[in-house]
Design an enzyme around this catalytic site. Structure first.
Site, PDB file in Angstrom:
ATOM      1  N   GLU A  28     -10.150 -22.172 -26.624  1.00  0.00           N
ATOM      2  CA  GLU A  28     -10.637 -23.467 -27.138  1.00  0.00           C
ATOM      3  C   GLU A  28      -9.745 -24.653 -27.193  1.00  0.00           C
ATOM      4  O   GLU A  28      -8.584 -24.348 -27.334  1.00  0.00           O
ATOM      5  CB  GLU A  28     -11.424 -23.417 -28.482  1.00  0.00           C
ATOM      6  CG  GLU A  28     -11.878 -24.418 -29.248  1.00  0.00           C
ATOM      7  CD  GLU A  28     -12.687 -24.092 -30.559  1.00  0.00           C
ATOM      8  OE1 GLU A  28     -12.488 -22.792 -31.058  1.00  0.00           O
ATOM      9  OE2 GLU A  28     -13.465 -24.821 -31.008  1.00  0.00           O
ATOM     10  N   ASN A 175     -23.004 -23.163 -29.749  1.00  0.00           N
ATOM     11  CA  ASN A 175     -21.988 -22.244 -30.375  1.00  0.00           C
ATOM     12  C   ASN A 175     -22.179 -22.657 -31.858  1.00  0.00           C
ATOM     13  O   ASN A 175     -22.339 -23.767 -32.510  1.00  0.00           O
ATOM     14  CB  ASN A 175     -20.628 -23.065 -30.248  1.00  0.00           C
ATOM     15  CG  ASN A 175     -19.555 -22.084 -30.954  1.00  0.00           C
ATOM     16  OD1 ASN A 175     -19.147 -21.081 -31.002  1.00  0.00           O
ATOM     17  ND2 ASN A 175     -18.973 -22.691 -32.046  1.00  0.00           N
ATOM     18  N   GLU A 176     -22.297 -21.499 -32.882  1.00  0.00           N
ATOM     19  CA  GLU A 176     -22.612 -21.394 -34.241  1.00  0.00           C
ATOM     20  C   GLU A 176     -23.411 -22.731 -34.381  1.00  0.00           C
ATOM     21  O   GLU A 176     -22.974 -23.510 -35.457  1.00  0.00           O
ATOM     22  CB  GLU A 176     -21.094 -21.576 -34.936  1.00  0.00           C
ATOM     23  CG  GLU A 176     -20.407 -20.337 -34.576  1.00  0.00           C
ATOM     24  CD  GLU A 176     -19.229 -20.183 -35.471  1.00  0.00           C
ATOM     25  OE1 GLU A 176     -18.634 -21.175 -36.167  1.00  0.00           O
ATOM     26  OE2 GLU A 176     -18.548 -19.243 -35.410  1.00  0.00           O
ATOM     27  N   TYR A 251     -15.481 -12.313 -37.805  1.00  0.00           N
ATOM     28  CA  TYR A 251     -14.022 -12.474 -38.023  1.00  0.00           C
ATOM     29  C   TYR A 251     -13.662 -11.578 -39.266  1.00  0.00           C
ATOM     30  O   TYR A 251     -14.379 -11.261 -40.215  1.00  0.00           O
ATOM     31  CB  TYR A 251     -13.523 -13.998 -38.287  1.00  0.00           C
ATOM     32  CG  TYR A 251     -13.645 -14.709 -37.214  1.00  0.00           C
ATOM     33  CD1 TYR A 251     -12.262 -14.638 -36.444  1.00  0.00           C
ATOM     34  CD2 TYR A 251     -14.749 -15.768 -36.984  1.00  0.00           C
ATOM     35  CE1 TYR A 251     -12.503 -15.538 -35.008  1.00  0.00           C
ATOM     36  CE2 TYR A 251     -14.368 -16.627 -35.930  1.00  0.00           C
ATOM     37  CZ  TYR A 251     -13.624 -16.288 -34.786  1.00  0.00           C
ATOM     38  OH  TYR A 251     -13.483 -17.288 -33.798  1.00  0.00           O
ATOM     39  N   GLU A 307     -17.144 -14.195 -30.398  1.00  0.00           N
ATOM     40  CA  GLU A 307     -15.886 -14.546 -31.225  1.00  0.00           C
ATOM     41  C   GLU A 307     -15.401 -13.537 -32.240  1.00  0.00           C
ATOM     42  O   GLU A 307     -16.583 -13.009 -32.959  1.00  0.00           O
ATOM     43  CB  GLU A 307     -16.195 -15.711 -31.800  1.00  0.00           C
ATOM     44  CG  GLU A 307     -16.041 -16.960 -31.124  1.00  0.00           C
ATOM     45  CD  GLU A 307     -16.053 -18.314 -31.834  1.00  0.00           C
ATOM     46  OE1 GLU A 307     -15.489 -18.357 -33.058  1.00  0.00           O
ATOM     47  OE2 GLU A 307     -16.633 -19.148 -31.409  1.00  0.00           O
ATOM     48  N   GLN A 356      -8.336 -16.131 -30.459  1.00  0.00           N
ATOM     49  CA  GLN A 356      -8.208 -16.744 -29.342  1.00  0.00           C
ATOM     50  C   GLN A 356      -7.100 -16.494 -28.341  1.00  0.00           C
ATOM     51  O   GLN A 356      -6.028 -15.791 -28.986  1.00  0.00           O
ATOM     52  CB  GLN A 356      -8.256 -18.228 -29.382  1.00  0.00           C
ATOM     53  CG  GLN A 356      -9.528 -18.634 -30.079  1.00  0.00           C
ATOM     54  CD  GLN A 356      -9.916 -20.095 -29.992  1.00  0.00           C
ATOM     55  OE1 GLN A 356      -8.991 -21.075 -29.475  1.00  0.00           O
ATOM     56  NE2 GLN A 356     -10.839 -20.623 -30.758  1.00  0.00           N
TER      57      GLN A 356
HETATM   58  O1  AHR Z   1     -12.086 -19.721 -33.219  1.00  0.00           O
HETATM   59  C1  AHR Z   1     -12.105 -20.822 -34.268  1.00  0.00           C
HETATM   60  C2  AHR Z   1     -13.378 -21.100 -34.562  1.00  0.00           C
HETATM   61  O2  AHR Z   1     -14.276 -20.033 -35.423  1.00  0.00           O
HETATM   62  C3  AHR Z   1     -14.365 -21.555 -33.615  1.00  0.00           C
HETATM   63  O3  AHR Z   1     -14.347 -22.723 -33.054  1.00  0.00           O
HETATM   64  C4  AHR Z   1     -15.905 -21.534 -34.193  1.00  0.00           C
HETATM   65  O4  AHR Z   1     -16.830 -20.982 -33.264  1.00  0.00           O
HETATM   66  C5  AHR Z   1     -15.634 -20.310 -35.091  1.00  0.00           C
HETATM   67  O5  AHR Z   1     -16.190 -20.812 -36.383  1.00  0.00           O
END
Ligand code: AHR
Length: 506
Positions: A28, A175-176, A251, A307, A356
């Site tokens: 990103e 995205n999100e 995450y 992600e 990432q």
């Molecule tokens: O990976 C960091 C961020 O996490 C991304 O930009 C977003 O999609 C997520 O919240």
């Protein structure tokens, strides 16, 4: 007394294929991932090819990264792709308001990204801007990427030095959207995504694999709302589904969102909470897959965890908007736990992207000027390449396994996953216990086995990590501790160790 984990693996009962795309990556425009990480520019004194860092490319080629997602993340919904084409000095500048409030000069755009993918020998996965972009932008970007012959966007691409189309296949729609991608409700986003997906055309023979932005964590209602939309095309005469896959994000952190925990300084309690939360990914995949099964029992639509990874507090003294964090043996074990879950759900999960690749979150490599270090997570990915496109093998645990109570939940302290391809079996085992060794005994049935070779990633402590002064503190070594006797493969795993074994099978 050493605990023993025992299981049976039927080498002749192959399950679904583990798509190599489950080992995908993400880049990103965030912090030092693109600028300073991948892109140093053509005038840099760091060795590069056309402005792209040579050491980073070489390191990533060695782990065979199957796809690379770009340009975001949250940045994708602020990105206007036409700002990133044409002569670099003429490209408009913008502010990356989401990440660090820093200038984005658009020097890394579509052509630079496609050149990076060619150097990496990886498949591009491009995410379109649904949050602040237009359907026309999406449509024209796909035409620019994929149309050959004479069309407005094909001509523009040729003017910019690339007459041939790139034939991009993996294409994200937003995205999100429930957060940085527009703060939308699923009921609002679904028709928008359908519209963008409609105008993301197939050009020539190229067939897009459209991935609609999906849920956060356990928001199964989001997945259901999207599935109701996608199922419109299933089972009737419609030529194709609106999307080919739906994503979700998850995450792992040891603390709360406001204080996620340190990357390198953590207690045993925080360590085990991390493992509990990492293992939760298995339930989440199963939960989203179950919702999808109700609408798509033949599993035409893929699930994409585009992600995932650890998210810690940033390293002290660094820009909080840059998400720069260190990476320890704990992170490598979190990765192993995810791979295990991915293999178990390979029938529905078709793609995953760790967040990432460089200098951001759970990165493969960290750069500092001329220096680059490989992280323990990099080594976990390197040791897993035998699973790419292999057929999964179920690991049937016998006995109670090796478990532990964490925060009122039972957590597996051992992860074992297996696959087979081309006359070989690959077995990956992780001992999550940071303080005690474990014995692994696997009864292998259904085939003859030959030579066993192995690699081990082990650290003095789960917090061990690599730095510029000690780049190989955590690095894999050859491992010859596994024995096969009477059809049973056995070996001892030191505390917090990760092992991959390759066996000949016939
Ligand atoms: O990976 C960091 C961020 O996490 C991304 O930009 C977003 O999609 C997520 O919240």
């Amino acid at each position: 007394m050493t605990a023993t984990f025992s299981a049976v693996i039927d080498l002749d009962v192959a399950g679904p294929t583990i798509s190599r795309h489950l080992y995908g990556h993400f880049a990103e425009h965030l912090g030092r991932c693109i600028y300073d990480g991948f892109w140093v520019g053509e005038d840099a004194d760091v060795p590069h090819e056309g402005g792209i860092r040579a050491d980073v490319v070489e390191a990533l080629r060695a782990i065979a990264i199957p796809n690379l997602r770009w340009p975001g993340g949250c940045f994708a919904d602020e990105y206007h792709w036409m700002d990133g084409i044409g002569p670099r000095e003429d490209r408009p500048r913008m502010v990356n308001t989401h990440w660090g409030d820093v200038e984005e000069n658009n020097h890394f755009g579509t052509h630079e990204f496609m050149a990076l993918c060619e150097l990496l020998d990886t498949e591009p996965y491009i995410s379109a801007n649904v949050g602040s972009g237009s359907v026309r932008e999406t449509s024209e970007w796909v035409e620019y990427l994929n149309r050959s012959g004479d069309s407005p966007m094909a001509r523009l691409r040729a003017q910019n030095g690339h007459p041939e189309p790139w034939k991009v296949r993996l294409f994200g729609i937003g995205n999100e959207p429930w957060g940085c991608g527009g703060n939308l409700r699923a009921e609002q986003f679904a028709p928008m995504a359908r519209q963008h997906a409609t105008y993301a055309r197939d050009h020539g023979e190229n067939r897009l694999y459209r991935i609609a932005a999906g849920a956060s964590d356990a928001d199964y209602a989001w997945t259901e709302t999207l599935m109701k939309q996608v199922s419109h095309g299933l089972g009737d005469t419609s030529p194709r589904e609106t999307f080919q896959a739906i994503s979700f994000h998850y995450y792992t952190m040891s603390g709360a969102w406001s204080d996620k925990g340190s990357a390198t300084e953590f207690s045993r309690e925080e360590y085990w909470t991390t493992m509990r939360r990492a293992q939760h990914v298995r339930e989440l995949i199963a939960g989203h897959a179950a919702v999808m099964d109700a609408y798509d029992p033949t599993k035409k639509i893929g699930l994409a965890l585009d992600e995932w990874g650890t998210w810690w507090n940033v390293e002290p003294g660094t820009n909080p908007g840059f998400l720069y964090q260190q990476n320890t043996q704990r992170d490598a074990l979190v990765a192993a736990v995810h791979f295990d879950a991915f293999h178990a759900h390979a029938d529905r999960l078709r793609l995953a992207n760790i967040a990432q690749t460089v200098n951001v979150l759970q990165a493969m490599v960290l750069t500092d000027g001329h220096q680059m270090i490989l992280t323990p997570t990099y080594h976990a990915f390197a040791m897993a390449t035998g699973h790419h496109d292999a057929q999964s093998l179920a690991v049937h645990r016998t006995g109670t396994g090796v478990q532990r109570e964490v925060d009122g939940t039972t957590v597996d302290a051992v992860s074992v996953t297996a696959s087979t391809k081309d006359g070989r079996a690959t077995i990956t085992a992780a001992n999550l216990d940071p303080d005690a060794a474990v014995r692994i005994e696997l009864s292998l049935r259904g085939a003859n086995t030959g030579t066993v070779t192995g690699r081990i990633l082990v650290a003095g402590d789960v917090a061990d990590h690599n730095t510029a002064s000690e780049p190989n503190r955590v690095a894999p070594q050859d491992y010859d501790g596994a024995r096969i006797d009477g059809g049973t493969l056995s070996f001892d795993l030191p505390a917090a160790a990760l092992v991959t074994l390759e066996l000949e099978v016939s």
